[in-house]
Design a protein around this motif. Structure first.
Motif, mmCIF file in Angstrom:
data_model
loop_
_atom_site.group_PDB
_atom_site.id
_atom_site.type_symbol
_atom_site.label_atom_id
_atom_site.label_comp_id
_atom_site.label_asym_id
_atom_site.label_seq_id
_atom_site.Cartn_x
_atom_site.Cartn_y
_atom_site.Cartn_z
ATOM 1 N N ALA A 15 0.842 -1.194 0.000
ATOM 2 C CA ALA A 15 0.000 0.000 0.000
ATOM 3 C C ALA A 15 0.877 1.243 0.000
ATOM 4 C CB ALA A 15 -0.923 -0.014 1.213
ATOM 5 N N GLY A 16 1.891 1.249 0.866
ATOM 6 C CA GLY A 16 2.822 2.375 0.877
ATOM 7 C C GLY A 16 3.561 2.520 -0.443
ATOM 8 N N MET A 17 3.978 1.392 -1.020
ATOM 9 C CA MET A 17 4.648 1.429 -2.330
ATOM 10 C C MET A 17 3.687 1.958 -3.401
ATOM 11 S SD MET A 17 7.482 -0.215 -1.360
ATOM 12 C CE MET A 17 8.022 -1.629 -0.370
ATOM 13 N N GLY A 18 2.415 1.536 -3.303
ATOM 14 C CA GLY A 18 1.435 1.975 -4.286
ATOM 15 C C GLY A 18 1.186 3.473 -4.225
ATOM 16 N N LEU A 19 1.076 4.012 -3.013
ATOM 17 C CA LEU A 19 0.907 5.459 -2.876
ATOM 18 C C LEU A 19 2.133 6.192 -3.410
ATOM 19 C CD1 LEU A 19 -0.691 5.576 0.685
ATOM 20 C CD2 LEU A 19 -1.845 6.096 -1.475
ATOM 21 N N ASN A 20 3.303 5.648 -3.145
ATOM 22 C CA ASN A 20 4.537 6.251 -3.644
ATOM 23 C C ASN A 20 4.573 6.223 -5.167
ATOM 24 O OD1 ASN A 20 7.062 7.492 -2.951
ATOM 25 N ND2 ASN A 20 8.116 5.600 -3.479
ATOM 26 N N ALA A 21 4.135 5.110 -5.751
ATOM 27 C CA ALA A 21 4.098 4.997 -7.208
ATOM 28 C C ALA A 21 3.112 5.984 -7.818
ATOM 29 C CB ALA A 21 3.727 3.563 -7.616
ATOM 30 N N ALA A 22 1.949 6.118 -7.192
ATOM 31 C CA ALA A 22 0.946 7.042 -7.717
ATOM 32 C C ALA A 22 1.425 8.485 -7.660
ATOM 33 C CB ALA A 22 -0.364 6.896 -6.934
ATOM 34 N N ALA A 23 2.234 8.807 -6.647
ATOM 35 C CA ALA A 23 2.742 10.172 -6.532
ATOM 36 C C ALA A 23 3.660 10.516 -7.700
ATOM 37 C CB ALA A 23 3.484 10.344 -5.205
ATOM 38 N N TYR A 77 6.098 12.540 -0.951
ATOM 39 C CA TYR A 77 5.379 13.325 -1.962
ATOM 40 C C TYR A 77 3.928 12.873 -2.130
ATOM 41 C CZ TYR A 77 10.071 14.906 -3.073
ATOM 42 O OH TYR A 77 11.333 15.446 -2.984
ATOM 43 N N ILE A 78 3.329 12.357 -1.053
ATOM 44 C CA ILE A 78 1.968 11.835 -1.151
ATOM 45 C C ILE A 78 0.972 12.893 -1.619
ATOM 46 C CG2 ILE A 78 1.474 12.278 1.289
ATOM 47 C CD1 ILE A 78 -0.230 9.713 1.280
ATOM 48 N N LYS A 79 1.199 14.154 -1.292
ATOM 49 C CA LYS A 79 0.274 15.209 -1.708
ATOM 50 C C LYS A 79 0.232 15.357 -3.228
ATOM 51 C CE LYS A 79 0.528 18.051 2.485
ATOM 52 N NZ LYS A 79 -0.840 17.708 2.917
ATOM 53 N N GLU A 80 1.290 14.910 -3.917
ATOM 54 C CA GLU A 80 1.350 15.068 -5.366
ATOM 55 C C GLU A 80 0.487 14.052 -6.107
ATOM 56 O OE1 GLU A 80 5.323 15.392 -6.844
ATOM 57 O OE2 GLU A 80 5.812 17.079 -5.524
ATOM 58 N N ILE A 81 -0.160 13.146 -5.371
ATOM 59 C CA ILE A 81 -1.151 12.282 -6.023
ATOM 60 C C ILE A 81 -2.334 13.129 -6.494
ATOM 61 C CG2 ILE A 81 -2.740 10.344 -5.717
ATOM 62 C CD1 ILE A 81 -0.811 9.238 -3.631
ATOM 63 N N SER A 82 -2.694 14.116 -5.726
ATOM 64 C CA SER A 82 -3.780 15.034 -6.087
ATOM 65 C C SER A 82 -3.469 15.720 -7.426
ATOM 66 C CB SER A 82 -3.925 16.084 -4.990
ATOM 67 O OG SER A 82 -4.929 17.005 -5.299
ATOM 68 N N PRO A 83 -4.495 15.921 -8.273
ATOM 69 C CA PRO A 83 -5.934 15.796 -8.038
ATOM 70 C C PRO A 83 -6.510 14.407 -8.285
ATOM 71 C CG PRO A 83 -5.580 16.720 -10.199
ATOM 72 C CD PRO A 83 -4.206 16.544 -9.596
ATOM 73 N N ARG A 84 -5.659 13.411 -8.469
ATOM 74 C CA ARG A 84 -6.168 12.044 -8.631
ATOM 75 C C ARG A 84 -6.604 11.508 -7.272
ATOM 76 N NH1 ARG A 84 -1.021 9.747 -10.344
ATOM 77 N NH2 ARG A 84 -0.300 11.614 -9.237
ATOM 78 N N PRO A 85 -7.649 10.688 -7.223
ATOM 79 C CA PRO A 85 -8.249 10.291 -5.954
ATOM 80 C C PRO A 85 -7.516 9.148 -5.253
ATOM 81 C CG PRO A 85 -9.494 9.377 -7.760
ATOM 82 C CD PRO A 85 -8.453 10.263 -8.377
ATOM 83 N N TYR A 98 -3.914 9.202 5.354
ATOM 84 C CA TYR A 98 -5.101 9.972 4.983
ATOM 85 C C TYR A 98 -4.924 11.446 5.331
ATOM 86 C CZ TYR A 98 -9.872 11.754 5.101
ATOM 87 O OH TYR A 98 -10.992 12.518 4.921
ATOM 88 N N LYS A 99 -4.402 11.719 6.527
ATOM 89 C CA LYS A 99 -4.176 13.105 6.940
ATOM 90 C C LYS A 99 -3.159 13.796 6.029
ATOM 91 C CE LYS A 99 -5.084 12.077 11.819
ATOM 92 N NZ LYS A 99 -4.438 11.902 13.147
ATOM 93 N N ALA A 100 -2.140 13.054 5.617
ATOM 94 C CA ALA A 100 -1.061 13.638 4.817
ATOM 95 C C ALA A 100 -1.458 13.851 3.357
ATOM 96 C CB ALA A 100 0.177 12.756 4.884
ATOM 97 N N ALA A 101 -2.370 13.036 2.852
ATOM 98 C CA ALA A 101 -2.766 13.133 1.447
ATOM 99 C C ALA A 101 -3.604 14.383 1.203
ATOM 100 C CB ALA A 101 -3.553 11.889 1.038
ATOM 101 N N ALA A 102 -3.561 14.862 -0.016
ATOM 102 C CA ALA A 102 -4.395 15.993 -0.415
ATOM 103 C C ALA A 102 -5.715 15.490 -0.988
ATOM 104 C CB ALA A 102 -3.652 16.854 -1.432
#
Length: 370
Positions: free
Chosen positions: A167-175, A287-295, A314-318
């Motif tokens: 999950a952490g790797m996936g969020l990192n990849a999406a960023a 860089y989790i905030k850089e996933i935004s504007p993707r959900p 969740y708190k850290a994400a945009a």
């Protein structure tokens, strides 16, 4: 509040170093029994009659050959479809949880690829049983490469699902990978955080320094021998009754016919002793905030020992983002319990956010339920 003893046990299982070459494994008799129960394709779930499954291979950016299972709905129309790349849990293989997720999402109309990360399962890479915050993040992007080359896939409609440590790797990849249009994670672990700081960030600066010194000493030993020692910290061969509940839960999945697989690191072996090395100073979610504007959709069990990772992510994400807490569920319930995993929520999330030209926003309020 967790006791100091429990925190120590939790941290040692993830971070602890090896002092010998012993590998954590079930007994020979137990392995033979479990392997017999897993004869044939050795999946921990039955193949659905509503999908097809095809073995595939593809290379990541480092030239490592990855192995995956591609699931397609049997009633797929001829038009380009939305697709998902799925991996995890940490130390698992595609014949376990990720394959179940992929099959279920294929039943619901998605093309879904479950894959083994580098250095594990049927994927390539030497030495074996190594994880990397960089390479395993890249594995998700390599899966996107592969799935986006399929003629029946709409490249603008690709999402990913990461389970547990992936999950952490996936969020990192999406960023970093803007081709990923939506990301969902379940039973999240932030592996760099837990390895660097211990559970609940309980590792003191002195303990962190000691851990790094031990890792350095282990590297000298590995270099002298020309091979990589396995960690002695792993799931036990059998339970004694004194283990923390999270160990009991992991054992119930990885060490019993419910989830055992001979290629799974957590079922049949252990990570290398120096596995924490690169995680110790490479924060995954910088860089989790850089996933935004993707959900982003984050799902966790109410009683999961890992729940705080999900809530903090969740708190850290945009925005747009959504947090779903499953009542009564523990960490491993979201590995394979179909009546607990909120597949309806996952289906709705990806249907909404992977439709052509989608700009829909996720529900921004934490919710409870399936």
């Amino acid at each position: 509040m967790k006791s100091i003893a429990t925190l120590a046990a939790l941290s040692l299982l993830i971070i602890g170093q090896a002092h010998s070459q012993n590998r954590g494994a079930v007994s020979t008799q137990t392995k033979q029994t479990m392997n017999k129960e897993n004869q044939g394709e050795q999946y921990t779930f039955q193949l659905s009659d509503r999908v097809t499954r095809q073995k595939v291979t593809f290379k990541n950016r480092y030239g490592i050959l990855l192995a995956g299972d591609l699931y397609l709905p049997k009633d797929a129309a001829g038009k380009p479809m939305a697709a998902l790349a799925i991996s995890g849990p940490f130390g698992a293989v595609k014949e376990q949880s990720s394959g179940l997720y992929a099959q279920t999402m294929a039943e619901r109309g998605f093309v879904a690829l479950a894959f083994d990360p580098s250095y594990t399962g049927e994927s390539g890479g030497e030495p074996r049983n190594v994880a990397s915050p960089d390479i395993n993040t890249e594995d998700f992007s390599a899966a996107v490469d592969f799935i986006g080359l399929q003629k029946n896939i709409d490249r603008s409609r690709i999402g990913i699902i990461g389970i547990c440590g992936f999950a952490g790797m996936g969020l990192n990849a999406a960023a970093v990978d803007k081709r990923i249009k939506a990301v969902a994670v379940t039973s999240m672990y932030n592996m760099s955080r837990v390895m660097a700081n211990g559970y609940y960030d309980a590792l003191t600066p002195e303990q962190r320094t000691q851990t790094l010194e031990q890792l350095g000493e282990q590297r000298w030993k590995d270099a002298e021998k020309g091979s990589y020692a396995a960690s002695t910290n792993h799931l036990p061969e059998k339970l004694t009754g004194n283990e923390p509940q999270f160990v009991v839960d992991y054992f119930d999945y990885y060490k019993t016919p419910r989830g055992f697989h001979p290629r799974s690191v957590n079922s049949n072996s252990s990570w290398t002793a120096t596995n924490p090395w690169s995680f110790m100073n490479m924060p995954l979610l910088t860089y989790i905030k850089e996933i935004s504007p993707r959900p982003v959709l984050i799902i966790a069990g109410e009683k999961a020992h890992s729940r705080y990772f999900s809530e903090d992510a969740y708190k850290a994400a945009a925005e747009p983002k959504q947090l779903v807490i499953i009542p009564g569920a523990v960490h491993v319930d979201l590995y394979d319990k179909r009546d607990v995993i909120p597949f309806d929520t996952l289906e709705a999330f990806f249907n909404k956010n992977l439709r052509s030209g989608s700009t829909a926003k996720a529900n921004t309020k934490p919710t409870k339920g399936k």
